[in-house]
Design an enzyme around this catalytic site. Sequence first.
Site, PDB file in Angstrom:
ATOM      1  N   GLU A 156      41.844  49.887  42.068  1.00  0.00           N
ATOM      2  CA  GLU A 156      42.944  49.639  41.110  1.00  0.00           C
ATOM      3  C   GLU A 156      43.792  50.873  40.803  1.00  0.00           C
ATOM      4  OE1 GLU A 156      41.118  47.750  37.699  1.00  0.00           O
ATOM      5  OE2 GLU A 156      40.394  46.071  38.879  1.00  0.00           O
ATOM      6  N   ASN A 197      40.456  48.763  46.951  1.00  0.00           N
ATOM      7  CA  ASN A 197      40.240  47.466  46.301  1.00  0.00           C
ATOM      8  C   ASN A 197      41.190  47.299  45.110  1.00  0.00           C
ATOM      9  OD1 ASN A 197      38.397  45.087  46.132  1.00  0.00           O
ATOM     10  ND2 ASN A 197      37.796  45.956  44.142  1.00  0.00           N
ATOM     11  N   HIS A 233      41.296  37.510  41.311  1.00  0.00           N
ATOM     12  CA  HIS A 233      41.014  36.935  39.984  1.00  0.00           C
ATOM     13  C   HIS A 233      42.209  36.052  39.640  1.00  0.00           C
ATOM     14  CE1 HIS A 233      37.441  39.293  39.226  1.00  0.00           C
ATOM     15  NE2 HIS A 233      38.082  40.413  39.506  1.00  0.00           N
ATOM     16  N   GLU A 263      36.473  39.617  44.720  1.00  0.00           N
ATOM     17  CA  GLU A 263      36.079  39.308  43.337  1.00  0.00           C
ATOM     18  C   GLU A 263      36.583  37.929  42.920  1.00  0.00           C
ATOM     19  OE1 GLU A 263      36.938  42.541  40.615  1.00  0.00           O
ATOM     20  OE2 GLU A 263      36.523  44.082  42.116  1.00  0.00           O
ATOM     21  N   ASP A 265      37.547  34.541  41.486  1.00  0.00           N
ATOM     22  CA  ASP A 265      37.270  33.500  40.491  1.00  0.00           C
ATOM     23  C   ASP A 265      38.609  32.884  40.089  1.00  0.00           C
ATOM     24  OD1 ASP A 265      38.226  35.512  38.725  1.00  0.00           O
ATOM     25  OD2 ASP A 265      36.250  35.896  37.862  1.00  0.00           O
TER      26      ASP A 265
END
Length: 415
Positions: A156, A197, A233, A263, A265
């Site tokens: 990030e 990432n 996400h 990651e 979701d």
Amino acid sequence: MFKSPLATMHVSALISLVVLFPVAFGQLNTLAKAKGLMYFGSATDNGELSDTTYVSILSNTSQFGQITPGNTQKWVYTEPTQNTFSWTQGDVITSFAEGNGQLLRCHNLVWYNELPSWITSGTWTNATLIAALKNHIANEVTHYKGQCYAWDVVNEAFNDDGTYRVDVFYTTIGPEYIPIAFETAALYDSSVKLYYNDYNIEYAGAKATAAQNLVTSLKARGIKIDGVGLQAHFIVGSTPSLSSQLSNLKAFTALGVEVAYTELDVRFSSLPPTTAGLTQQGTDYANTVSACVQTTNCVGVTVWDFTDKYSWVPSTFSGQGDACLWYTDFTLHPAYYSVVAALGGSATATSSTVVSTATTLVTSTTTTTSAAATTTASGTVAKWGQCGGTGWTGGTVCESGTTCTYSNAWYSQCL
Ligand SMILES: *[C@@H]1O[C@H](CO)[C@@H](O)[C@H](O)[C@H]1NC(C)=O
Ligand SMILES: *[C@@H]1O[C@H](CO)[C@@H](O)[C@H](O)[C@H]1NC(C)=O
């Protein structure tokens, strides 16, 4: 990506089983590997590992072939005091994965968040912070050397508009902290895959472009970067389309790196979900999984925990949730079956020949678990299958054209 006729046959067979026995045979990792991915995985965290129902699902390698430690490899846990390292909590997760024969995505080495106060409140010069950064990476990469498939080296680093995120590293060292981090990681483990990432890079835009420019500039300087992790996400109904995710993945892989959804979701912005919302969540999950399946050099999909019981969403986004594939009580979201279908390709093969193949697979899978799905007709291990590691009792001879390749003490794979 490798997709043999044999793999296709297995997929067709498993699809028939999904039709016949939807609960028992929707095995995410088994299906993902049959589709040519390396793994389907989940993040986890230390506190959850005392929940026996949770652990029995997470340990099941038919479902999850890969684990990401959600927190305890981060800086605040691993170097709480300068140059005093603490691996105890991170090791709980890595040992868990290794005991199950699951790959590890190690996470992460440099991030603006979850930093110890000696970093965020320290007095630094460019030289002293570079030294602290190098020391942290050298020690952590050395400790986990040989255990990780990949490291998220920098996490990030960009704002959504593509500018650098301002944190202690950027303010003190400048953008050069990123190449320094990658160079240092490469120095201490030459075989682990090194990843950048981030989130909001799952579709074209300023932030994805910034991440691509980073890859290009590192490669131009001869600095090792092997992959980009797209966090994914998402919010139900606001996810990028399959075609936009496909073209976006291609923009990364065209630069000579692999990609992974790291990651995933898909949360509801208000609760409880409607029936239509649950259907949409399935479509959203399936689009991302399909994008990976359809992209050469997309190696796998990791969900950011598999059950709503341990999702990070409700505590971070008040009033939101139900973002995972399993509900809090461990029953399945409809989206689970959408993912199974996305991993199975076209579900039209229902001839009696296929059904009888499926019956054979039922017999073999109940006795040998996931090994059956990666063994070829001639008894060798198919590409991507496990071929060795501590405790491994399955096949060790790889199908022709592939070599049994050491990944860590617990896992070798036909590549
Ligand atoms: C793994 O999960 C699948 C799907 O739910 C199930 O059929 C299988 O029995 C499980 N295996 C083990 C060893 O629990
Ligand atoms: C810090 O030092 C590095 C390495 O010498 C250099 O590349 C970078 O530009 C320096 N940063 C600042 C803000 O001076």
